[in-house]
Write a protein that holds these residues in place. Structure first.
Motif, PDB file in Angstrom:
ATOM      1  N   LYS A  56     -23.576  32.195 -50.624  1.00  0.00           N
ATOM      2  CA  LYS A  56     -23.874  33.003 -51.864  1.00  0.00           C
ATOM      3  C   LYS A  56     -25.288  32.625 -52.422  1.00  0.00           C
ATOM      4  N   TYR A  57     -25.869  33.296 -53.046  1.00  0.00           N
ATOM      5  CA  TYR A  57     -27.251  33.108 -53.612  1.00  0.00           C
ATOM      6  C   TYR A  57     -27.177  33.439 -55.227  1.00  0.00           C
ATOM      7  N   GLN A  58     -27.345  32.489 -55.893  1.00  0.00           N
ATOM      8  CA  GLN A  58     -27.242  32.627 -57.328  1.00  0.00           C
ATOM      9  C   GLN A  58     -25.743  33.424 -57.771  1.00  0.00           C
ATOM     10  N   GLY A  59     -24.956  32.770 -57.268  1.00  0.00           N
ATOM     11  CA  GLY A  59     -23.568  33.457 -57.243  1.00  0.00           C
ATOM     12  C   GLY A  59     -23.119  34.413 -56.685  1.00  0.00           C
ATOM     13  N   GLU A  60     -23.917  35.157 -55.945  1.00  0.00           N
ATOM     14  CA  GLU A  60     -23.574  36.466 -55.234  1.00  0.00           C
ATOM     15  C   GLU A  60     -23.673  36.438 -53.896  1.00  0.00           C
ATOM     16  N   ALA A  61     -22.720  37.111 -52.836  1.00  0.00           N
ATOM     17  CA  ALA A  61     -22.807  37.069 -51.723  1.00  0.00           C
ATOM     18  C   ALA A  61     -24.230  37.443 -51.082  1.00  0.00           C
ATOM     19  N   ILE A  62     -24.687  36.613 -50.071  1.00  0.00           N
ATOM     20  CA  ILE A  62     -26.129  36.891 -49.653  1.00  0.00           C
ATOM     21  C   ILE A  62     -25.777  38.555 -48.531  1.00  0.00           C
ATOM     22  N   GLU A  63     -27.080  38.836 -48.216  1.00  0.00           N
ATOM     23  CA  GLU A  63     -27.148  39.932 -47.141  1.00  0.00           C
ATOM     24  C   GLU A  63     -27.290  38.989 -45.970  1.00  0.00           C
ATOM     25  N   VAL A  64     -26.459  38.934 -44.926  1.00  0.00           N
ATOM     26  CA  VAL A  64     -26.353  38.001 -43.795  1.00  0.00           C
ATOM     27  C   VAL A  64     -27.073  38.840 -42.469  1.00  0.00           C
ATOM     28  N   PHE A  65     -27.893  38.035 -41.921  1.00  0.00           N
ATOM     29  CA  PHE A  65     -28.526  38.525 -40.490  1.00  0.00           C
ATOM     30  C   PHE A  65     -28.336  37.286 -39.538  1.00  0.00           C
ATOM     31  N   TYR A  66     -28.007  37.494 -38.400  1.00  0.00           N
ATOM     32  CA  TYR A  66     -28.229  36.513 -37.426  1.00  0.00           C
ATOM     33  C   TYR A  66     -28.289  37.060 -36.120  1.00  0.00           C
ATOM     34  N   TYR A  67     -28.752  36.251 -35.088  1.00  0.00           N
ATOM     35  CA  TYR A  67     -29.146  36.682 -33.662  1.00  0.00           C
ATOM     36  C   TYR A  67     -28.912  35.798 -32.849  1.00  0.00           C
ATOM     37  N   SER A  68     -29.221  36.117 -31.609  1.00  0.00           N
ATOM     38  CA  SER A  68     -28.849  35.334 -30.237  1.00  0.00           C
ATOM     39  C   SER A  68     -30.011  34.114 -30.299  1.00  0.00           C
ATOM     40  N   THR A  69     -31.449  34.244 -30.004  1.00  0.00           N
ATOM     41  CA  THR A  69     -32.135  33.043 -29.738  1.00  0.00           C
ATOM     42  C   THR A  69     -33.488  33.378 -30.477  1.00  0.00           C
ATOM     43  N   SER A  70     -34.047  32.623 -30.726  1.00  0.00           N
ATOM     44  CA  SER A  70     -35.237  32.380 -31.651  1.00  0.00           C
ATOM     45  C   SER A  70     -36.758  32.131 -30.696  1.00  0.00           C
ATOM     46  N   ASN A  71     -37.687  32.340 -31.205  1.00  0.00           N
ATOM     47  CA  ASN A  71     -39.040  31.898 -30.368  1.00  0.00           C
ATOM     48  C   ASN A  71     -39.379  30.756 -30.744  1.00  0.00           C
ATOM     49  N   GLY A  72     -38.630  30.008 -31.358  1.00  0.00           N
ATOM     50  CA  GLY A  72     -38.974  28.788 -32.015  1.00  0.00           C
ATOM     51  C   GLY A  72     -39.265  28.433 -33.532  1.00  0.00           C
ATOM     52  N   LYS A  73     -39.265  29.751 -34.102  1.00  0.00           N
ATOM     53  CA  LYS A  73     -39.137  29.830 -35.535  1.00  0.00           C
ATOM     54  C   LYS A  73     -38.314  31.128 -35.967  1.00  0.00           C
ATOM     55  N   THR A  74     -37.843  31.152 -37.164  1.00  0.00           N
ATOM     56  CA  THR A  74     -37.279  32.232 -37.790  1.00  0.00           C
ATOM     57  C   THR A  74     -38.368  33.273 -38.331  1.00  0.00           C
ATOM     58  N   GLU A  75     -37.688  34.578 -38.848  1.00  0.00           N
ATOM     59  CA  GLU A  75     -38.711  35.568 -39.299  1.00  0.00           C
ATOM     60  C   GLU A  75     -38.547  35.782 -40.718  1.00  0.00           C
ATOM     61  N   ASP A  76     -39.397  36.235 -41.529  1.00  0.00           N
ATOM     62  CA  ASP A  76     -39.240  36.674 -42.958  1.00  0.00           C
ATOM     63  C   ASP A  76     -38.565  37.986 -42.694  1.00  0.00           C
ATOM     64  N   ALA A  77     -37.636  38.070 -43.649  1.00  0.00           N
ATOM     65  CA  ALA A  77     -36.812  39.474 -43.440  1.00  0.00           C
ATOM     66  C   ALA A  77     -37.568  40.818 -43.538  1.00  0.00           C
ATOM     67  N   GLY A  78     -38.928  40.493 -44.647  1.00  0.00           N
ATOM     68  CA  GLY A  78     -39.547  41.568 -45.028  1.00  0.00           C
ATOM     69  C   GLY A  78     -40.431  42.056 -43.629  1.00  0.00           C
ATOM     70  N   GLU A  79     -40.699  41.412 -42.644  1.00  0.00           N
ATOM     71  CA  GLU A  79     -41.386  41.890 -41.485  1.00  0.00           C
ATOM     72  C   GLU A  79     -40.612  42.662 -40.689  1.00  0.00           C
ATOM     73  N   VAL A  80     -39.217  42.630 -41.017  1.00  0.00           N
ATOM     74  CA  VAL A  80     -38.236  43.344 -39.902  1.00  0.00           C
ATOM     75  C   VAL A  80     -37.558  44.406 -40.843  1.00  0.00           C
ATOM     76  N   PHE A  81     -37.028  44.210 -41.901  1.00  0.00           N
ATOM     77  CA  PHE A  81     -36.269  45.060 -42.669  1.00  0.00           C
ATOM     78  C   PHE A  81     -36.894  45.663 -43.888  1.00  0.00           C
ATOM     79  N   SER A  82     -36.378  46.306 -44.879  1.00  0.00           N
ATOM     80  CA  SER A  82     -37.186  47.075 -45.944  1.00  0.00           C
ATOM     81  C   SER A  82     -37.879  46.078 -46.878  1.00  0.00           C
ATOM     82  N   ASN A  83     -37.423  44.976 -47.081  1.00  0.00           N
ATOM     83  CA  ASN A  83     -37.708  43.956 -47.854  1.00  0.00           C
ATOM     84  C   ASN A  83     -37.363  42.399 -47.689  1.00  0.00           C
TER      85      ASN A  83
END
Length: 335
Positions: free
Chosen positions: A167-194
């Motif tokens: 949860k974030y501020q009391g609400e269930a978050i929008e979850v993303f996960y994946y197999s393997t990173s390049n050494g760092k995670t990505e900002d959601a706005g670079e991949v999805f709408s916001n």
């Protein structure tokens, strides 16, 4: 009273005390346990199914039918399909909480919108849309003689985190996960709408030896031009590709942000889809008659890296520490 009589009374009393102690010890031991099976009994207790649960409706894309099942039973099928059972227990627990959060946020009975592609379903069994889910029969096929032990391990991961979501501020978050990173995670706005505040660029160490950390695809110059022409109008020449393709910008995680192909500038996420790349961390190598695209990582890079989670677990991190590393500022609570 004669001394022999007193002695007999004392001996009899001691016998009664010892007998009662033995009976008490036996009655307190778990049923079916032995003096040497303490750890096994703990595992058995951990994987007992919950007595109460809420039900979900899943669209099974393999059978084309709607299946009703308990939430936790569904999560068992998700973990078995989404993450290698050989992974550390704490990584499996982290995956269970993440998968449960995604599911709960979609459940119609809890205010979610359900699966957008299948009417009447909360979720579907396809990894391409919701989450991968496999049946017990598929588990038997995949695991063979290891089915019982592997299923018990997955159940332990699910039942030991029963009901827990992110949860974030009391609400269930929008979850993303994946197999393997390049050494760092990505900002959601670079991949999805916001962008979302709990998705930040964080380190995901120790994945260089993962099977899908490095990837590569090669196209002839003509194939590259034809694939692009099916999606965009551009003045591409098979003999001059190196001069017509330029990476324009990078994200904070080191992935490509935008690329120009024949005068058409696009996001790397589009380029990745067109050419079937493992990730948006890529570089191009031009030969005389072909183009090779080398990648690092496998997946969109937003949220928890499954390989990274397993590496953290191997280093001693607990599942809540793993989740709070990949999802910043969240709390773990029940739905």
């Amino acid at each position: 009273m004669q001394r022999s009589t007193i002695v007999r009374i004392i001996v009899f009393a001691l016998f009664i005390v010892i007998l009662l102690s033995i009976i008490k010890h036996i009655s307190e031991k778990p049923e079916g346990s032995t003096d040497n099976d303490g750890p096994d009994e703990i595992i058995i207790q951990a994987i007992k199914p919950p007595t109460k649960d809420i039900d979900i409706t899943m669209y099974n894309h393999r059978t084309g039918e709607l299946d009703d099942m308990s939430l936790e039973d569904y999560i068992i099928g998700v973990i078995a399909g989404e993450m290698p059972v050989s992974y550390e227990m704490e990584a499996l627990k982290a995956q269970a909480v993440a998968a449960r959060t995604l599911t709960v946020s979609q459940m119609r009975s809890l205010g979610g919108r359900g699966c957008s592609q299948h009417q009447g379903a909360d979720v579907c069994s396809s990894y391409a849309h919701c989450q991968e889910w496999i049946s017990n029969n598929t588990m038997v096929t995949n695991w063979g003689d290891n089915f019982d032990g592997n299923l018990d391990k997955v159940k332990q991961a699910v039942y030991s985190t029963r009901g827990e979501i992110l949860k974030y501020q009391g609400e269930a978050i929008e979850v993303f996960y994946y197999s393997t990173s390049n050494g760092k995670t990505e900002d959601a706005g670079e991949v999805f709408s916001n962008s979302l505040p709990y998705y930040q660029v964080v380190d995901s160490r120790g994945e260089e030896n993962a099977p899908r950390f490095y990837g590569s695809v090669t196209y002839t110059n003509e194939e590259f031009v034809n694939i692009f022409a099916r999606n965009y109008k551009a003045n591409l020449s098979a003999s001059k590709l190196q001069d017509q393709i330029k990476i324009k910008s990078y994200t904070d995680s080191g992935r490509v942000q935008t690329i120009s192909v024949g005068g058409v500038t696009m996001r790397s996420t589009e380029f990745r889809i067109i050419y079937g790349l493992n990730s948006t961390d890529f570089e191009l190598s031009f030969g005389k008659t072909s183009v090779t695209i080398n990648t690092k990582g496998f997946g969109h890079g937003v949220g928890m890296s499954q390989v990274g989670a397993n590496m953290m677990a191997k280093e001693g991190s607990t599942y809540d520490e793993i989740l709070k590393h990949y999802y910043r500022g969240i709390s773990i609570d029940t739905y």
